[in-house]
Scaffold this motif. Structure first.
Motif, PDB file in Angstrom:
ATOM      1  N   GLY A 101     -43.816  31.116  42.116  1.00 58.98           N
ATOM      2  CA  GLY A 101     -44.671  30.200  41.377  1.00 58.98           C
ATOM      3  C   GLY A 101     -43.893  29.011  40.859  1.00 58.98           C
ATOM      4  O   GLY A 101     -42.668  28.926  41.039  1.00 58.98           O
ATOM      5  N   VAL A 114     -51.493  32.584  33.637  1.00 59.87           N
ATOM      6  CA  VAL A 114     -52.234  31.761  34.592  1.00 59.87           C
ATOM      7  C   VAL A 114     -52.429  30.344  34.051  1.00 59.87           C
ATOM      8  O   VAL A 114     -52.738  29.428  34.814  1.00 59.87           O
ATOM      9  N   TYR A 126     -53.709  32.190  47.695  1.00 58.09           N
ATOM     10  CA  TYR A 126     -53.495  32.029  46.258  1.00 58.09           C
ATOM     11  C   TYR A 126     -54.603  32.705  45.450  1.00 58.09           C
ATOM     12  O   TYR A 126     -54.426  33.040  44.275  1.00 58.09           O
ATOM     13  N   THR A 183     -49.799  35.449  40.062  1.00 53.72           N
ATOM     14  CA  THR A 183     -49.883  34.645  41.285  1.00 53.72           C
ATOM     15  C   THR A 183     -49.864  35.583  42.476  1.00 53.72           C
ATOM     16  O   THR A 183     -49.386  36.722  42.395  1.00 53.72           O
ATOM     17  N   LYS A 219     -48.487  28.061  38.191  1.00 54.43           N
ATOM     18  CA  LYS A 219     -49.333  27.908  39.363  1.00 54.43           C
ATOM     19  C   LYS A 219     -48.681  28.589  40.556  1.00 54.43           C
ATOM     20  O   LYS A 219     -47.462  28.756  40.615  1.00 54.43           O
ATOM     21  N   HIS A 220     -49.502  28.988  41.517  1.00 55.89           N
ATOM     22  CA  HIS A 220     -49.001  29.697  42.696  1.00 55.89           C
ATOM     23  C   HIS A 220     -48.088  28.797  43.519  1.00 55.89           C
ATOM     24  O   HIS A 220     -48.353  27.608  43.702  1.00 55.89           O
TER      25      HIS A 220
END
Length: 554
Positions: A69, A83, A396, A410, A87-88
């Protein structure tokens, strides 16, 4: 980590820049890491991760030694990653040099072990002996259910737990004028399975009925794949024979099924009865013929008995569902050790769920035995993700709300832990759905991450036992292959003992090492494969069967 808990948190890989909380940690908790001391900026729940330095936006985050991530915003030292602030992201992958050298585990304790199984004419060995009844199209589901009602109890096969006594109690309360409040607070009398006749065919484990909603109305690709999947079940070593009901006009034609069977077993010789309703006529004629032929097939299948077989005849499906933040450090690595043990012994394992291999593509492709196999794996991964993205999603989006709540925020974090189930051996083959395993060793099978669809596919590929890890709890089973459920944490094992077979939470607690747990699991597998132990999913009659519609399913 080899299962020894030394603190309340852990760094999984030396390259990681986040730590994993092994228990709930309060805000202000003092953390010792790499000769530095700092206090937690936020509280961190067990299974979640926290930073070991300040992170600027887009700074890369590593777990298990791989990119999982990027920081979405500034994240201070000692803060939980969520989250909202992450972010992925996953590393790119390309064809590179082979890295197939590996250290085989010590298998001296298992090298002379056998299991008691059912030997088939194609050389495979079953861990069970089932008859299956299969519709080629959803139009036949009702007739399948009629056959089930007629056969199962009368022939003495196990019935799932009944709750009829509980309903009787509710009816009595209603007739007595009880209020809604009294009914909701009532302690209902538990009941067991309903009465069953004495088992007629002692060497048959059961008759299984594989209802589905496919066969027509969808794409030809899906109906063809369905025929391949059903052929995988009919030719499976745990299956003695099959009754197939066809309407006649559907996409999934009997001729396609027969061609798929021949592809998997050119010398196929099991009893197989295919009945077409539109040719036979009335429902009564169809069902009477199905009953007679099935009964005669059961008589023949009952002649087979368990005989010793080497562990090389085991083919284990590696699966996870309801994963949590402990999956990648307890149960999944333990399965990885089982995988390495069985591969060393000459057996087969299959790792599936391609959306949950996102971020570890480079490692797995490098472990493929040749460039052709590596290219096949990378091509399947890219095409699958591109198809998902074209439909407005992508890998994702794989983590579920439960995954996220328990620390897998992620897809790459989830995937890096999920891939641990495959151990460290070379990848001998890469299969597309619904292909069959033909090579010993570690096989990769393209399936969705969805538990039941993936388990259904692994069994069709030839898995005669499935090992299924879970951190949140899931009752998933399969009609013909025993599914052994392993918890990632002790709390789940104690909370849901009716569906969990083995507790891997002892690894987190430092009571067992990963290798010790892996050997204990393999001992259990041998007992299950020999019919001496029944996993909870088998006892509950948890016969989950969902074919994969090749559209997007993550």
């Amino acid at each position: 980590m080899n299962g020894v808990k030394v603190t309340q948190y852990i760094q999984i890989h030396p390259a990681d820049n986040v730590l994993v909380a092994l228990e709930d940690l309060p805000e202000g908790k003092e953390i010792s890491y790499n000769d530095q001391l700092f206090k937690l900026h936020t509280a961190v729940q067990a299974k979640h991760k926290f930073t070991v330095s300040d992170m600027i936006p887009d700074e890369e985050i590593f777990m298990y030694g791989v990119l999982v991530g990027k920081a979405a915003d500034f994240i201070p030292l000692g803060a939980a990653i969520t989250v909202d602030n992450v972010k992925h992201a996953a590393g790119d992958f390309q064809l590179s040099e082979r890295k197939t050298e590996w250290t085989q585990p010590d298998v001296s304790r298992f090298k002379d072990r056998n299991f008691e199984g059912f030997h088939r004419t194609d050389g495979s060995v079953g861990t069970a002996n089932y008859w299956i009844v299969v519709p080629l199209v959803f139009c036949e589901n009702r007739n399948i259910n009629v056959l089930k009602d007629a056969l199962v109890a009368k022939l003495g096969f196990q019935k799932a737990k009944s709750y009829e006594n509980e309903v009787d109690h509710l009816i009595d309360l209603y007739h007595a004028g009880s209020s809604v409040e009294k009914i909701l607070s009532a302690d209902l009398q538990a009941s067991s399975a309903g009465p069953t006749s004495k088992k007629l065919f002692k060497n048959i484990d059961g008759i299984k009925f594989l209802n589905h909603d496919m066969g027509c109305g969808g794409t030809r690709m899906d109906s063809d794949a369905l025929c391949g999947l059903l052929a995988g079940y009919i030719t499976h070593p745990n299956v003695a024979g099959a009754t197939v009901l066809s309407l006649g006009c559907q996409h999934a034609q009997a001729s396609i099924l027969q061609a798929e069977i021949k592809k998997r077993d050119p010398q196929f010789s099991k009893p197989l009865f295919i009945l077409e309703q539109q040719k036979i006529g009335t429902e009564s004629k169809l069902l009477q013929e199905a009953l007679k032929q099935t009964f005669c097939g059961l008589m023949e299948a009952n002649k087979q008995q368990r005989q010793p077989a080497p562990l090389a005849k085991l083919c284990i499906g590696l699966e996870c569902g309801g994963s949590d933040g402990f999956s990648g450090i307890s149960a999944n690595p333990a399965l990885g050790h089982v995988s390495d043990l069985l591969v060393t012994l000459g057996g087969s394992v299959v790792l599936a769920e391609f959306p949950e291999l996102c971020g570890v593509e480079q490692e797995l492709s490098d472990r493929c035995v040749d460039e052709e196999t590596a290219s096949s794996f990378m091509g399947l991964m890219r095409r699958y993700n591109e198809l998902a993205e074209a439909s407005g999603s992508g890998f994702y989006a794989n983590p579920s709300p439960g995954n996220i709540r328990d620390g897998l925020i992620t897809d790459a974090i989830k995937s890096a832990g999920a891939a641990k189930k495959g151990g460290t051996s070379p990848v001998t083959a890469v299969l597309d759905y619904p292909e069959k395993i033909t090579k010993a060793g570690l096989n990769l099978l393209c399936t969705p991450g969805s538990d039941v669809e993936s388990t259904t596919a692994e069994v069709a590929a030839g898995a005669n036992i499935v090992l299924f890890t879970t951190g949140l709890g899931t009752p998933t089973g399969n009609p013909i292959s025993p599914v052994v459920k392993l918890s990632t944490n002790t709390r789940l094992y104690e909370k849901m003992p009716d569906i969990i077979d083995i507790n891997c939470g002892t690894i987190i607690e430092g009571k067992e090492s990963i290798s010790e747990m892996g050997e204990r699991i393999l001992d259990y597998v041998i007992e299950v494969a020999s019919g001496r132990l029944k996993p909870k999913a088998v006892e509950l009659g948890q016969d989950d069967f969902i074919p994969w519609k090749r559209g997007v399913s993550l």
